[in-house]
Motif scaffolding. Structure first.
Motif, PDB file in Angstrom:
ATOM      1  N   LEU A 136       3.010 -26.781   5.368  1.00 41.60           N
ATOM      2  CA  LEU A 136       1.912 -27.536   5.286  1.00 41.60           C
ATOM      3  C   LEU A 136       2.559 -29.101   5.633  1.00 41.60           C
ATOM      4  N   ALA A 137       3.369 -29.510   4.893  1.00 40.40           N
ATOM      5  CA  ALA A 137       4.110 -30.761   4.891  1.00 40.40           C
ATOM      6  C   ALA A 137       4.422 -31.281   6.212  1.00 40.40           C
ATOM      7  N   GLN A 138       5.072 -30.342   6.971  1.00 39.47           N
ATOM      8  CA  GLN A 138       5.713 -30.390   8.382  1.00 39.47           C
ATOM      9  C   GLN A 138       4.602 -29.909   9.416  1.00 39.47           C
ATOM     10  N   GLY A 139       3.485 -29.518   9.237  1.00 38.04           N
ATOM     11  CA  GLY A 139       2.522 -29.341  10.122  1.00 38.04           C
ATOM     12  C   GLY A 139       2.337 -27.889  10.409  1.00 38.04           C
ATOM     13  N   GLY A 140       3.064 -26.979   9.724  1.00 31.30           N
ATOM     14  CA  GLY A 140       2.952 -25.515  10.075  1.00 31.30           C
ATOM     15  C   GLY A 140       4.083 -24.796  10.051  1.00 31.30           C
ATOM     16  N   GLY A 141       4.096 -23.504  10.169  1.00 31.02           N
ATOM     17  CA  GLY A 141       5.217 -22.646  10.369  1.00 31.02           C
ATOM     18  C   GLY A 141       4.690 -21.242  10.335  1.00 31.02           C
ATOM     19  N   VAL A 142       5.709 -20.419   9.724  1.00 32.69           N
ATOM     20  CA  VAL A 142       5.354 -19.007  10.220  1.00 32.69           C
ATOM     21  C   VAL A 142       5.830 -18.033   9.164  1.00 32.69           C
ATOM     22  N   ILE A 143       5.114 -17.013   8.626  1.00 32.98           N
ATOM     23  CA  ILE A 143       5.662 -15.937   7.628  1.00 32.98           C
ATOM     24  C   ILE A 143       5.359 -14.610   8.225  1.00 32.98           C
ATOM     25  N   VAL A 144       6.131 -13.905   8.035  1.00 32.40           N
ATOM     26  CA  VAL A 144       6.066 -12.411   8.097  1.00 32.40           C
ATOM     27  C   VAL A 144       6.685 -11.533   7.139  1.00 32.40           C
ATOM     28  N   ASN A 145       5.621 -10.516   6.849  1.00 34.09           N
ATOM     29  CA  ASN A 145       5.869  -9.816   5.648  1.00 34.09           C
ATOM     30  C   ASN A 145       6.278  -8.363   6.128  1.00 34.09           C
ATOM     31  N   THR A 146       6.965  -7.412   5.375  1.00 35.97           N
ATOM     32  CA  THR A 146       7.109  -6.205   5.594  1.00 35.97           C
ATOM     33  C   THR A 146       6.122  -5.186   4.824  1.00 35.97           C
ATOM     34  N   SER A 147       5.403  -4.453   5.564  1.00 37.06           N
ATOM     35  CA  SER A 147       4.604  -3.623   5.025  1.00 37.06           C
ATOM     36  C   SER A 147       4.953  -2.381   5.248  1.00 37.06           C
ATOM     37  N   SER A 148       4.175  -1.316   5.248  1.00 35.13           N
ATOM     38  CA  SER A 148       4.491   0.153   5.709  1.00 35.13           C
ATOM     39  C   SER A 148       3.282   1.122   5.985  1.00 35.13           C
ATOM     40  N   GLY A 149       3.769   1.944   7.186  1.00 36.58           N
ATOM     41  CA  GLY A 149       2.611   3.175   7.281  1.00 36.58           C
ATOM     42  C   GLY A 149       1.955   3.725   6.210  1.00 36.58           C
ATOM     43  N   ALA A 150       2.961   3.540   4.792  1.00 35.53           N
ATOM     44  CA  ALA A 150       2.385   4.392   3.700  1.00 35.53           C
ATOM     45  C   ALA A 150       1.035   3.693   3.339  1.00 35.53           C
ATOM     46  N   ALA A 151       0.779   2.323   3.603  1.00 33.40           N
ATOM     47  CA  ALA A 151      -0.341   1.747   3.170  1.00 33.40           C
ATOM     48  C   ALA A 151      -1.555   2.444   3.568  1.00 33.40           C
ATOM     49  N   TRP A 152      -1.585   3.044   4.836  1.00 31.48           N
ATOM     50  CA  TRP A 152      -2.890   3.700   5.234  1.00 31.48           C
ATOM     51  C   TRP A 152      -2.665   5.295   5.307  1.00 31.48           C
ATOM     52  N   GLY A 153      -1.359   5.925   5.017  1.00 31.50           N
ATOM     53  CA  GLY A 153      -0.996   7.101   5.461  1.00 31.50           C
ATOM     54  C   GLY A 153      -1.627   8.115   4.461  1.00 31.50           C
ATOM     55  N   GLY A 154      -2.020   7.817   3.235  1.00 27.87           N
ATOM     56  CA  GLY A 154      -2.714   8.707   2.322  1.00 27.87           C
ATOM     57  C   GLY A 154      -1.656   9.797   1.861  1.00 27.87           C
ATOM     58  N   GLU A 155      -0.313   9.080   1.560  1.00 29.02           N
ATOM     59  CA  GLU A 155       0.619  10.361   1.116  1.00 29.02           C
ATOM     60  C   GLU A 155       0.245  10.918  -0.253  1.00 29.02           C
ATOM     61  N   PRO A 156       0.788  12.258  -0.255  1.00 29.12           N
ATOM     62  CA  PRO A 156       0.512  12.983  -1.588  1.00 29.12           C
ATOM     63  C   PRO A 156       1.500  12.330  -2.877  1.00 29.12           C
ATOM     64  N   ARG A 157       2.471  11.483  -2.338  1.00 29.33           N
ATOM     65  CA  ARG A 157       3.391  10.941  -3.429  1.00 29.33           C
ATOM     66  C   ARG A 157       3.418   9.548  -3.142  1.00 29.33           C
ATOM     67  N   ARG A 158       4.355   8.774  -3.909  1.00 32.94           N
ATOM     68  CA  ARG A 158       4.548   7.253  -3.633  1.00 32.94           C
ATOM     69  C   ARG A 158       3.440   6.596  -3.773  1.00 32.94           C
ATOM     70  N   PRO A 159       2.328   6.818  -4.619  1.00 35.96           N
ATOM     71  CA  PRO A 159       1.137   6.092  -4.449  1.00 35.96           C
ATOM     72  C   PRO A 159       1.164   4.432  -5.006  1.00 35.96           C
ATOM     73  N   ALA A 160       2.303   4.076  -5.752  1.00 29.87           N
ATOM     74  CA  ALA A 160       2.654   2.812  -6.401  1.00 29.87           C
ATOM     75  C   ALA A 160       3.157   2.134  -5.130  1.00 29.87           C
ATOM     76  N   TYR A 161       4.156   2.780  -4.370  1.00 26.50           N
ATOM     77  CA  TYR A 161       4.554   2.174  -3.115  1.00 26.50           C
ATOM     78  C   TYR A 161       3.476   1.529  -2.143  1.00 26.50           C
ATOM     79  N   ALA A 162       2.709   2.888  -2.093  1.00 24.97           N
ATOM     80  CA  ALA A 162       1.825   2.494  -0.892  1.00 24.97           C
ATOM     81  C   ALA A 162       0.599   1.515  -1.303  1.00 24.97           C
ATOM     82  N   ALA A 163       0.515   1.550  -2.504  1.00 28.55           N
ATOM     83  CA  ALA A 163      -0.695   0.418  -3.051  1.00 28.55           C
ATOM     84  C   ALA A 163      -0.006  -0.986  -2.920  1.00 28.55           C
ATOM     85  N   SER A 164       1.241  -1.039  -3.177  1.00 32.74           N
ATOM     86  CA  SER A 164       2.169  -2.369  -2.973  1.00 32.74           C
ATOM     87  C   SER A 164       2.153  -2.777  -1.775  1.00 32.74           C
ATOM     88  N   LYS A 165       1.996  -1.913  -0.763  1.00 37.09           N
ATOM     89  CA  LYS A 165       2.270  -2.348   0.902  1.00 37.09           C
ATOM     90  C   LYS A 165       0.758  -2.541   1.166  1.00 37.09           C
TER      91      LYS A 165
END
Length: 256
Positions: A136-165
Motif C-alpha cells: 500500500l505504501a508504494q501504491g500497490g503490488g501482487v500476492i499469489v496464494n497456493t490453493s488446491s483442487g481439494a478445496a472443491w473436490g469433495g475427497e473422502p479423506r484429507r478434510p482438514a487439508y481441503a478446509a484449509s485450502k
C-alpha cells in the motif's frame, strides 16, 4: 512477460518443488527473489542455482507457523532488495505426521486440524498481513496464494487439508475485495497432482494412476507448469486479473 524485470518477490516456501521452480522462473524473467523456507539448506540450494544463472536470490530460514519468523522474512526481503513488490505463498505442512494422518471426520485428530490450519491458512494470512502495508505504501503490488483442487473436490479423506485450502480461496477474495481499488491484486493457483520432490519420493502409483485417469491431459504436472502460471499472475500482463483461483491441473477438475 511484462513487468517482472526488477520486481522484488518474496517466496514463502521456495526450497523445493513448485516454490523452487517459481523462484527460478521469476529470476529468469528478471525479478529478484527472497526464498524463505523451514528447509534452509534447500532454500540456499535454490538461491545458489539462481545466482549461478546470473540472477539475484537470498535464502532465509522461515517457518509459516511462527509469526516472528514471518515478520523477519519480510523485513529481511525489504532490507536485502530495497522493498517488496510481490508475495508468493506456497508453503504447507505435507508431512506424514500431519497430512498423512488427515483421515475422515470420525477418525479425526484435532491436533492435525490445528496444525494444518496454523500452517496452511493462518500462516498465509500472516504473510499477507505483513506484506500488504508495504504494498500500500508504494501504491500497490501482487500476492499469489497456493490453493488446491481439494478445496472443491469433495475427497473422502484429507478434510482438514481441503478446509484449509478452501479458506485460502476465501482469503484471496477478501484481499482482492478489500484492497483491489488501492492497487493490490491477489489471486490463487490450485495445482493438481504435481510430481515435485515429495511426490516422487512417495511414488504413490495408485494416486498417480487415478490422477491420470481423470485428467484431460496425457501427463501429470511438473513444478514448472505451475511456476509459469504464478509468474504470469505476478507480472503486469495479469494486471486485470484479481480475486481469482486458477486451476492448473491438466484438466483434472473442470469448473466454471
Amino acid at each position: 512477460m511484462r513487468g517482472l524485470q526488477g520486481k522484488r518477490i518474496v517466496i514463502a516456501g521456495g526450497a523445493t518443488g513448485i516454490g523452487a521452480a517459481t523462484a527460478e522462473r521469476l529470476a529468469e524473467e528478471g525479478a529478484s527473489v527472497v526464498i524463505g523456507d523451514i528447509d534452509l539448506m534447500g532454500a540456499k540450494a535454490t538461491a545458489r542455482r539462481i545466482a549461478e544463472a546470473g540472477g539475484t536470490a537470498v535464502a532465509v530460514a522461515f517457518d509459516l507457523a511462527d509469526e516472528e519468523s514471518i515478520h523477519t522474512l519480510v523485513d529481511r526481503a525489504a532490507a536485502e532488495l530495497g522493498g517488496v513488490d510481490g508475495l508468493y505463498n506456497v508453503g504447507a505442512d505435507l508431512s506424514d505426521g500431519h497430512l498423512g494422518r488427515d483421515t475422515d471426520l470420525l477418525e479425526m485428530d484435532p491436533a492435525v486440524w490445528r496444525r494444518t490450519h496454523e500452517v496452511n491458512l493462518l500462516g498465509y494470512a500472516l504473510t499477507c498481513r505483513e506484506v500488504i502495508p508495504r504494498l500500500l505504501a508504494q501504491g500497490g503490488g501482487v500476492i499469489v496464494n497456493t490453493s488446491s483442487g481439494a478445496a472443491w473436490g469433495g475427497e473422502p479423506r484429507r478434510p482438514a487439508y481441503a478446509a484449509s485450502k478452501a479458506g485460502i480461496n476465501a482469503l484471496t477474495r477478501h484481499i482482492a475485495s478489500r484492497w483491489g481499488k488501492e492497487g493490490i491484486r491477489c489471486n490463487a493457483v490450485a495445482p493438481g497432482l504435481v510430481m515435485g520432490d515429495t511426490q516422487k519420493q512417495r511414488d504413490d502409483q495408485r494416486l498417480q494412476t487415478l490422477a491420470l485417469k481423470v485428467a484431460r491431459s496425457p501427463r501429470l504436472g511438473e513444478p514448472a507448469d505451475v511456476a509459469g502460471t504464478v509468474a504470469f499472475l505476478l507480472s503486469d500482463d495479469a494486471e486485470w486479473v484479481n480475486g481469482q483461483v486458477w486451476s492448473v491441473c491438466g484438466g483434472m477438475s473442470l469448473r466454471d
